[in-house]
Motif scaffolding. Sequence first.
Motif, PDB file in Angstrom:
ATOM      1  N   GLY A  84      77.158 -12.010 106.203  1.00 54.68           N
ATOM      2  CA  GLY A  84      76.545 -12.627 105.040  1.00 54.68           C
ATOM      3  C   GLY A  84      76.282 -14.109 105.218  1.00 54.68           C
ATOM      4  O   GLY A  84      75.172 -14.585 105.015  1.00 54.68           O
ATOM      5  N   GLY A 322      71.467 -12.518 104.730  1.00 56.79           N
ATOM      6  CA  GLY A 322      72.738 -12.170 104.105  1.00 56.79           C
ATOM      7  C   GLY A 322      73.442 -11.090 104.884  1.00 56.79           C
ATOM      8  O   GLY A 322      73.528 -11.134 106.111  1.00 56.79           O
ATOM      9  N   ALA A 323      73.914 -10.079 104.186  1.00 61.07           N
ATOM     10  CA  ALA A 323      74.598  -8.961 104.831  1.00 61.07           C
ATOM     11  C   ALA A 323      73.628  -7.854 105.231  1.00 61.07           C
ATOM     12  O   ALA A 323      74.043  -6.730 105.510  1.00 61.07           O
ATOM     13  CB  ALA A 323      75.666  -8.395 103.896  1.00 61.07           C
TER      14      ALA A 323
END
Length: 344
Positions: A84, A322-323
């Motif tokens: 993330g 992000g993730a």
Amino acid sequence: MTLPAATHPLRAARDATRTSGEVPGPGPVPTVTSLGPPRLLAGLDEVPRLDRVAHLTLHGTLPRLSAQELVALAEDTALRGRGGAGFPFARKLTAVLDGIRRSDGRAAVVVNGSEGEPSCLKDTALLLHVPHLVLDGAQLCADALGARQATVGVTRPDVADAVRRAIAERGPAGAPLRVIRLPERFVTGEGTALTSGLSGGPGLPSGRRIRSSERGLNGLPTLLSNAETYAQLALAARLGALGYCTAGLPGEPGTLLLTVAGRQVVEAPHGTPLAHLLAHCGADAGQGVLLGGYHGTWLSPADARSATLSRDALAAHGATPGAGAVLPLPHGTCPAGEIVRVAR
């Protein structure tokens, strides 16, 4: 506006998780595919899971690297954490080495496989289908740092079983590996919560800024990163920096894993147009795309059609990978209703 759950990407992602008060089940198993030649997901077109023999046949033996060689490899491949924040992995390694020098020389290695983000299944896919890549990366780091053990923290029972099975297939070589199952909560994967839970504590965020590189698992300097990061490192160790950098962009080499609509995990090279990823999954920009998960950024349809999957390119839109969550909002779905569902 009411539509079936399958047409609601945010609801589908939300429904893929459970609250801590519900009885845990195995959870959804993502489909996996790739844009271009797969690396992390290589071999899954022939078998649903790579056991130890299939893994070594495909990837070869894992080399042994010193701590400084590991730092150099992470620098030369511009490897960033895939959980993330995207923190440079070489800097994280260096911080742990500094922590080791200031302490009694002991260290810990932790793999974050909890994946609490409701819209992500990429680490789950790795641990279910190609667990040895993740374990290779963790063992590589544990041996280089002199850690006595590497610990994998997970929440799903099927993922815990898959990792235990993989550990049993590996035998006694290298630093010992173990897996611990933690409560399935959104905050389980936060750094202090994860190391607290793995240390036998409550598994909740401490509320204080504590660097795991200084004090993490059982109070030791701890190298903590998510499953994909360790898998990428294991690939880089085998390919070497030059081989690893043949995919992706000059400044962002290699591939990344993305979870599309909370159901499909795709491996794609850095620099892939977002529109190509969506089309590959049978989707389009629709009314916009939420990138990075529930804490991510909405891209307008026009931005989603022009964006490419790289940190620098997405920064121009105020977004980050992000993730690795990609949530398109289809036409015919009420945006306000989806946001209310996420908030609720």
